[in-house]
Design a protein around this motif. Structure first.
Motif, mmCIF file in Angstrom:
data_model
loop_
_atom_site.group_PDB
_atom_site.id
_atom_site.type_symbol
_atom_site.label_atom_id
_atom_site.label_comp_id
_atom_site.label_asym_id
_atom_site.label_seq_id
_atom_site.Cartn_x
_atom_site.Cartn_y
_atom_site.Cartn_z
ATOM 1 N N TYR B 32 37.856 39.974 35.364
ATOM 2 C CA TYR B 32 37.723 41.380 34.975
ATOM 3 C C TYR B 32 38.740 42.172 35.772
ATOM 4 O O TYR B 32 38.924 41.917 36.969
ATOM 5 N N TYR B 36 43.073 51.879 38.221
ATOM 6 C CA TYR B 36 42.609 53.124 38.814
ATOM 7 C C TYR B 36 43.787 54.059 39.047
ATOM 8 O O TYR B 36 44.896 53.622 39.342
ATOM 9 N N PRO B 44 39.842 56.822 44.136
ATOM 10 C CA PRO B 44 40.357 56.207 42.909
ATOM 11 C C PRO B 44 39.490 56.575 41.706
ATOM 12 O O PRO B 44 38.265 56.597 41.797
ATOM 13 N N ARG B 51 38.570 42.627 30.147
ATOM 14 C CA ARG B 51 37.996 41.347 30.542
ATOM 15 C C ARG B 51 39.025 40.244 30.292
ATOM 16 O O ARG B 51 39.935 40.395 29.470
ATOM 17 N N PHE B 89 46.528 51.898 40.941
ATOM 18 C CA PHE B 89 46.148 50.601 41.493
ATOM 19 C C PHE B 89 45.564 49.720 40.399
ATOM 20 O O PHE B 89 44.776 50.190 39.577
ATOM 21 N N ASN B 93 38.538 41.438 39.651
ATOM 22 C CA ASN B 93 37.209 41.013 40.073
ATOM 23 C C ASN B 93 37.194 39.497 40.143
ATOM 24 O O ASN B 93 37.434 38.810 39.138
ATOM 25 N N GLY B 98 27.616 35.466 41.926
ATOM 26 C CA GLY B 98 26.838 36.654 42.214
ATOM 27 C C GLY B 98 27.366 37.491 43.359
ATOM 28 O O GLY B 98 26.845 38.569 43.627
ATOM 29 N N ASN B 99 28.382 36.998 44.022
ATOM 30 C CA ASN B 99 28.961 37.754 45.129
ATOM 31 C C ASN B 99 30.395 38.141 44.784
ATOM 32 O O ASN B 99 31.331 37.890 45.546
ATOM 33 N N GLU B 100 30.524 38.761 43.616
ATOM 34 C CA GLU B 100 31.859 39.134 43.152
ATOM 35 C C GLU B 100 32.505 40.154 44.072
ATOM 36 O O GLU B 100 31.835 40.955 44.707
ATOM 37 N N LYS B 101 33.821 40.116 44.114
ATOM 38 C CA LYS B 101 34.546 41.048 44.958
ATOM 39 C C LYS B 101 35.691 41.663 44.164
ATOM 40 O O LYS B 101 36.451 40.965 43.506
ATOM 41 N N LEU B 102 35.814 42.981 44.261
ATOM 42 C CA LEU B 102 36.901 43.702 43.610
ATOM 43 C C LEU B 102 38.026 43.829 44.613
ATOM 44 O O LEU B 102 37.849 44.423 45.675
ATOM 45 N N PHE B 104 41.942 45.038 45.397
ATOM 46 C CA PHE B 104 42.948 45.971 44.916
ATOM 47 C C PHE B 104 44.356 45.496 45.250
ATOM 48 O O PHE B 104 44.599 44.896 46.294
ATOM 49 N N GLY B 105 45.289 45.824 44.362
ATOM 50 C CA GLY B 105 46.695 45.611 44.630
ATOM 51 C C GLY B 105 47.252 46.730 45.501
ATOM 52 O O GLY B 105 46.531 47.633 45.914
ATOM 53 N N THR B 106 48.555 46.668 45.739
ATOM 54 C CA THR B 106 49.211 47.609 46.642
ATOM 55 C C THR B 106 49.309 49.010 46.058
ATOM 56 O O THR B 106 49.210 49.976 46.772
#
Lengths: 112, 114
Positions: B32, B36, B44, B51, B89, B93, B98-102, B104-106
């Motif tokens: 995903y 932003y 943001p 997706r 940005f 994801n 269940g412990n997804e993390k978003l 970010f790029g630079t």
């Protein structure tokens, strides 16, 4: 709808002093995130809550940082004692079941 | 006002022209993606998402393209306006049981020239 509300907007403190940030997420959002954004970089996750449980705090410097989300609604992030390198923007975000991430305006912390 | 990034990649576009902002993501398992927009002194702001089972998605004046083969994401903004000036940005994801993390790029600073 008010969106994600953070306070204060700005904070200037001397090093070694404590500081706290507050966040009120969007009503009904079960997931709350604290991010830190250094100048010129994207936000980096510090901690994620699912309701009142911290499910990912692997990036939180636990020697000086702490967070809580009592009752699974609003949250506070604390730094004690603050260091010069903690100067950054601290962003709070919330989501519903991991989607619809919405960020607050952030708190700009300056440690002098 | 606050300056979010002083050393970001920059893009300057004439008002009314189209702009394309590119992003290379890191994890082939990412499922995903979100673009932003961040204006000075603000958090943001969600623009558009996609997706991993899609390769294109369109919104109002914005289009996101996803190329999973080369792990590349782009944001196209049509008929740019002065209000489009901001730092953009991309975020991915990364699923993790269940412990997804978003992540970010630079970021890219877009400046619209009147």
């Amino acid at each position: 709808e008010a969106g994600v509300v953070q306070s204060p907007r700005y904070k200037i403190i001397e090093k070694k002093q404590p500081v706290a940030f507050w966040c009120n997420p969007i009503s009904g959002h079960n997931t709350l995130y604290w991010y830190r954004q250094n100048l010129g970089q994207g936000p980096e996750l510090l901690i994620r809550y699912e309701n009142e449980e911290a499910v990912d705090d692997s990036q939180l410097p636990k020697d000086r940082f702490s967070a809580e989300r009592l009752k699974g609604v609003d949250s506070t992030l604390k730094i004690q004692p603050a260091e010069l390198g903690d100067s950054a923007v601290y962003l709070c975000a919330s989501s519903l079941q991991g989607f619809g991430y919405t960020f607050g305006s952030g708190t700009r912390l300056t440690v002098v | 006002g606050e300056s979010v990034g002083l050393h970001l990649p920059t893009l300057s576009v004439q008002e009314g022209d189209n702009s394309i902002i590119n992003c290379a993501y890191s994890n082939s398992a990412s499922d995903y993606f979100i673009w932003y927009k961040q204006e000075s002194g603000k958090g943001p702001q969600f623009i558009i998402d996609i997706r991993s089972n899609m390769d294109k998605r369109q919104g109002q004046r914005v289009t996101v393209l996803l190329n999973k083969t080369v792990k590349h994401l782009s944001l196209q903004i049509a008929a740019t306006q002065p209000g489009d000036s901001a730092v953009y940005f991309c975020a991915e994801n990364i699923p993790n049981f269940g412990n997804e993390k978003l992540t970010f790029g630079t970021g890219t600073r877009l400046t619209i020239i009147p």
